[in-house]
Enzyme design. Structure first.
Site, PDB file in Angstrom:
ATOM      1  N   TYR A 131     -27.639 -17.560  10.298  1.00  0.00           N
ATOM      2  CA  TYR A 131     -27.133 -16.750   9.175  1.00  0.00           C
ATOM      3  C   TYR A 131     -25.946 -15.912   9.665  1.00  0.00           C
ATOM      4  O   TYR A 131     -25.946 -14.689   9.545  1.00  0.00           O
ATOM      5  CB  TYR A 131     -28.214 -15.829   8.602  1.00  0.00           C
ATOM      6  CG  TYR A 131     -29.536 -16.496   8.302  1.00  0.00           C
ATOM      7  CD1 TYR A 131     -29.747 -17.114   7.070  1.00  0.00           C
ATOM      8  CD2 TYR A 131     -30.572 -16.499   9.233  1.00  0.00           C
ATOM      9  CE1 TYR A 131     -30.957 -17.720   6.777  1.00  0.00           C
ATOM     10  CE2 TYR A 131     -31.787 -17.103   8.945  1.00  0.00           C
ATOM     11  CZ  TYR A 131     -31.977 -17.703   7.728  1.00  0.00           C
ATOM     12  OH  TYR A 131     -33.188 -18.294   7.451  1.00  0.00           O
ATOM     13  N   GLU A 166     -24.249 -21.064   9.216  1.00  0.00           N
ATOM     14  CA  GLU A 166     -24.067 -20.291   7.980  1.00  0.00           C
ATOM     15  C   GLU A 166     -23.910 -21.283   6.827  1.00  0.00           C
ATOM     16  O   GLU A 166     -23.272 -22.316   6.984  1.00  0.00           O
ATOM     17  CB  GLU A 166     -22.807 -19.408   8.144  1.00  0.00           C
ATOM     18  CG  GLU A 166     -22.157 -18.904   6.900  1.00  0.00           C
ATOM     19  CD  GLU A 166     -23.016 -17.935   6.081  1.00  0.00           C
ATOM     20  OE1 GLU A 166     -23.638 -17.028   6.654  1.00  0.00           O
ATOM     21  OE2 GLU A 166     -23.050 -18.123   4.858  1.00  0.00           O
ATOM     22  N   GLN A 185     -19.310  -6.402   6.729  1.00  0.00           N
ATOM     23  CA  GLN A 185     -20.172  -5.208   6.637  1.00  0.00           C
ATOM     24  C   GLN A 185     -19.373  -4.024   6.099  1.00  0.00           C
ATOM     25  O   GLN A 185     -18.218  -3.836   6.481  1.00  0.00           O
ATOM     26  CB  GLN A 185     -20.731  -4.869   8.019  1.00  0.00           C
ATOM     27  CG  GLN A 185     -21.690  -5.914   8.557  1.00  0.00           C
ATOM     28  CD  GLN A 185     -23.085  -5.784   7.971  1.00  0.00           C
ATOM     29  OE1 GLN A 185     -23.366  -4.940   7.127  1.00  0.00           O
ATOM     30  NE2 GLN A 185     -23.969  -6.651   8.428  1.00  0.00           N
ATOM     31  N   CYS A 205     -25.869   5.948  -5.649  1.00  0.00           N
ATOM     32  CA  CYS A 205     -26.643   6.707  -4.651  1.00  0.00           C
ATOM     33  C   CYS A 205     -28.036   6.994  -5.204  1.00  0.00           C
ATOM     34  O   CYS A 205     -28.239   8.001  -5.878  1.00  0.00           O
ATOM     35  CB  CYS A 205     -25.974   8.038  -4.339  1.00  0.00           C
ATOM     36  SG  CYS A 205     -24.292   7.910  -3.757  1.00  0.00           S
ATOM     37  N   CYS A 252     -32.201  -6.565   6.706  1.00  0.00           N
ATOM     38  CA  CYS A 252     -31.868  -5.537   5.718  1.00  0.00           C
ATOM     39  C   CYS A 252     -33.028  -5.322   4.755  1.00  0.00           C
ATOM     40  O   CYS A 252     -32.876  -4.637   3.754  1.00  0.00           O
ATOM     41  CB  CYS A 252     -30.588  -5.916   4.964  1.00  0.00           C
ATOM     42  SG  CYS A 252     -30.693  -7.524   4.190  1.00  0.00           S
ATOM     43  N   ASP A 299     -30.077 -13.051  11.266  1.00  0.00           N
ATOM     44  CA  ASP A 299     -29.649 -11.941  10.400  1.00  0.00           C
ATOM     45  C   ASP A 299     -29.664 -12.460   8.960  1.00  0.00           C
ATOM     46  O   ASP A 299     -28.607 -12.658   8.345  1.00  0.00           O
ATOM     47  CB  ASP A 299     -28.240 -11.486  10.815  1.00  0.00           C
ATOM     48  CG  ASP A 299     -27.763 -10.290   9.999  1.00  0.00           C
ATOM     49  OD1 ASP A 299     -28.545  -9.725   9.210  1.00  0.00           O
ATOM     50  OD2 ASP A 299     -26.584  -9.906  10.160  1.00  0.00           O
TER      51      ASP A 299
HETATM   52  C1  LIG Z   1     -27.093 -10.448   5.939  1.00  0.00           C
HETATM   53  S1  LIG Z   1     -25.771 -11.604   5.958  1.00  0.00           S
HETATM   54  C2  LIG Z   1     -25.383 -11.576   7.671  1.00  0.00           C
HETATM   55  C3  LIG Z   1     -24.006 -12.022   8.023  1.00  0.00           C
HETATM   56  C4  LIG Z   1     -23.525 -11.683   9.422  1.00  0.00           C
HETATM   57  N1  LIG Z   1     -24.518 -11.846  10.437  1.00  0.00           N
HETATM   58  C5  LIG Z   1     -22.919 -10.286   9.472  1.00  0.00           C
HETATM   59  O1  LIG Z   1     -23.481  -9.381  10.077  1.00  0.00           O
HETATM   60  O2  LIG Z   1     -21.835 -10.108   8.878  1.00  0.00           O
HETATM   61  C6  LIG Z   1     -26.657 -13.106   5.720  1.00  0.00           C
HETATM   62  C7  LIG Z   1     -25.817 -14.371   5.706  1.00  0.00           C
HETATM   63  O3  LIG Z   1     -26.683 -15.500   5.554  1.00  0.00           O
HETATM   64  C8  LIG Z   1     -26.051 -16.477   4.757  1.00  0.00           C
HETATM   65  N2  LIG Z   1     -27.113 -17.382   4.263  1.00  0.00           N
HETATM   66  C9  LIG Z   1     -27.919 -17.226   3.185  1.00  0.00           C
HETATM   67  N3  LIG Z   1     -28.833 -18.204   3.152  1.00  0.00           N
HETATM   68  C10 LIG Z   1     -28.627 -18.997   4.235  1.00  0.00           C
HETATM   69  C11 LIG Z   1     -29.262 -20.156   4.751  1.00  0.00           C
HETATM   70  N4  LIG Z   1     -30.314 -20.696   4.155  1.00  0.00           N
HETATM   71  N5  LIG Z   1     -28.796 -20.692   5.895  1.00  0.00           N
HETATM   72  C12 LIG Z   1     -27.717 -20.146   6.527  1.00  0.00           C
HETATM   73  N6  LIG Z   1     -27.059 -19.047   6.069  1.00  0.00           N
HETATM   74  C13 LIG Z   1     -27.518 -18.475   4.946  1.00  0.00           C
HETATM   75  C14 LIG Z   1     -25.303 -15.668   3.730  1.00  0.00           C
HETATM   76  O4  LIG Z   1     -24.247 -16.413   3.181  1.00  0.00           O
HETATM   77  C15 LIG Z   1     -24.814 -14.467   4.579  1.00  0.00           C
HETATM   78  O5  LIG Z   1     -23.545 -14.727   5.146  1.00  0.00           O
END
Ligand SMILES: C[S@@+](CC[C@H](N)C(=O)[O-])C[C@H]1O[C@@H](n2cnc3c(N)ncnc32)[C@H](O)[C@@H]1O
Length: 458
Positions: free
Chosen positions: A317, A338, A288, A86, A413, A386
């Site tokens: 993503y 993804e 999440q 934290c 994020c 995302d």
């Molecule tokens: C912030 S998470 C979001 C996952 C999902 N939308 C959720 O809310 O649970 C970002 C995701 O992007 C994937 N990722 C990272 N680089 C990527 C890329 N170049 N192309 C596609 N996916 C990617 C990661 O593996 C991860 O699952």
């Protein structure tokens, strides 16, 4: 010739904090030179010691507070061990929300040069404690007893904790129970320096909507001493447990999970719901960690997408398809992309689990797959992204600009990379209309945002 810095190592100086860094340290300025000090809050006067005077900024240590912020909360020393992870434990929740919302506004203006976008007040939690559905705690040994908790910042020393203020009670209970059982069975802790010993981490994950618990035992060795007794005792002590998993990590590394995962007892997955959508979550899946705020975040993304049932949507993503499946309930067709193959397997499994048939998932980099789709003539009406903290790849942003979906919904994020990407999209013919910050991680310095962008009609 190098410029002389206004501070020297080991100097004691009086400062006033004017801001917080993105990771929650206080920022003081000494003749314009920024000094970052963990524990300092804006408006506070303090004595600090200069620890590391770097070229463009220095790091200091808080020695004495002369004047306190009205937003400061003092945590008694004997409670400190409950606040691992934290960074903002010393800032009241009201102060945290104010800081996070301001941070979003400042970054969008400074990096994104977005002056007219509406930034809504941040959505916080009614109760900002005990929200995390997952914990993975390192295990050590002190005076012949196992310790489990978190690493003291910037050290490899484990602070033993009996409770974490940000984890769900069921997760705390599971970690304590497994630690106690491993102690009784005298399972030796992993020794980082010598790379000997057995038990490296204990992980627990809890489906808040289903009441299902998963326990993951992470060891250096392929065998766990007293394995059968361990399983028997976990089942007896934790009636909500549905899955006990063993993960073997043989490497000398900070990475928690290793390559080999087996089921010791029960199911390979636990289930949880976000809204009406059911998810199977395996030990390695990204899911999440704040179930209450995830629903708030996804509802906002869905509201911004404003689907009528006729749209083709791309979810870039997409992880295990959480947002895709949410959108699919209101869209004609959803295409998720993804990079992690196992996540796409989960996404497909989750679609089937919910009887959702209007969604297709592809494995690959969003920056490669989506430009290829566009080349083949496949376009979307709404594009949702995302990305991880580094933001969207340039090739994806340029494809969005060329493809011209009516709307882009950006879930982020990291406000800094969000602001950078929004600027690129604005320059390419989009307008950022609304930004909704959501506090997904109270007491930490992180903030999540959902943004609605619309194509500017010529
Ligand atoms: C912030 S998470 C979001 C996952 C999902 N939308 C959720 O809310 O649970 C970002 C995701 O992007 C994937 N990722 C990272 N680089 C990527 C890329 N170049 N192309 C596609 N996916 C990617 C990661 O593996 C991860 O699952």
């Amino acid at each position: 010739m190098s410029k002389k810095l206004p501070v020297n190592k080991n100097d004691y100086i009086d400062v006033v904090f004017v801001d917080l860094t993105h990771d929650g340290s206080g920022v003081a300025k000494v003749d314009g030179y920024p000094l970052f000090v963990a524990g300092g809050l804006p408006g506070e006067k303090a004595k600090v010691k200069v620890i590391k005077p770097g070229k463009s900024y220095g790091v200091g240590k808080l020695i004495e507070l002369y004047e306190k912020s009205p937003y400061r909360v003092d945590i008694p020393v004997e409670e400190k061990h409950k606040y691992g992870g934290c960074q903002l434990e010393h800032l009241s929740y009201e102060g945290q929300l104010c800081y996070k919302e301001n941070q979003v506004r400042q970054v969008l203006s400074r990096i994104g040069k977005l002056e007219n976008v509406i930034v809504h007040p941040i959505i916080g939690m009614d109760d900002p404690w005990h929200y995390r559905n997952k914990a993975q705690v390192p295990v050590g040994e002190k005076n012949g007893k196992l310790t489990a908790g978190f690493f003291k910042p910037r050290t490899h020393e484990i602070v033993d904790t009996d409770e974490s203020m940000i984890q769900l009670p069921e997760v705390n209970e599971a970690i304590q129970a497994v630690k106690g059982i491993c102690n009784e069975l005298r399972i030796p802790a992993y020794q980082e320096e010598s790379h000997q010993g057995v038990l490296r981490h204990i992980m627990a994950r809890y489906g808040k909507q289903t009441g299902e618990l998963m326990v993951v035992i992470i060891t250096r060795t392929a065998e766990i001493p007293h394995k059968d007794k361990l399983i028997e005792k976990i089942i007896a002590k934790l009636p909500k447990v549905k899955s006990i998993i063993h993960n073997v990590n043989t490497k000398q590394t900070n990475v928690i999970l290793g390559e080999k995962t087996t089921v010791l007892w029960g199911s390979e997955v636990i289930y949880d719901f976000i809204g009406d959508v059911k998810f199977a979550i395996s030990a390695l899946s990204f899911y999440q960690v704040n179930p209450i705020q995830t629903k708030v975040l996804y509802d906002k993304a869905l509201e911004y997408a404003n689907l009528s049932g006729e749209e083709s949507v791309i979810d870039a993503y997409c992880g295990i398809g959480t947002i895709s499946l949410f959108l699919a309930q209101k869209a004609k067709q959803v295409f998720g992309v993804e990079v992690v193959p196992e996540a796409i397997e989960d996404a497909r499994r989750n679609a089937a689990l919910n009887g959702i048939t209007n969604v297709e998932f592809a494995v690959g980099e969003a920056e490669t797959v989506i430009p290829n789709w566009y080349q083949q003539g496949n376009v979307a009406d709404v594009l949702v992204v995302d990305p991880p903290r580094k933001g969207c790849g340039e090739a994806l942003l340029q494809t969005i600009i060329a493809m011209q979906p009516k709307k882009v919904v950006y879930v982020s994020c990291n406000p800094a990379t969000l602001a950078r990407d929004l600027r690129i999209l604005e320059d390419g013919g989009y307008k950022a209309l609304e930004v909704q910050p959501v506090d997904m991680f109270p007491s930490t310095s992180h903030v999540e945002c959902v943004v609605l962008m619309s194509r500017v009609e010529k």
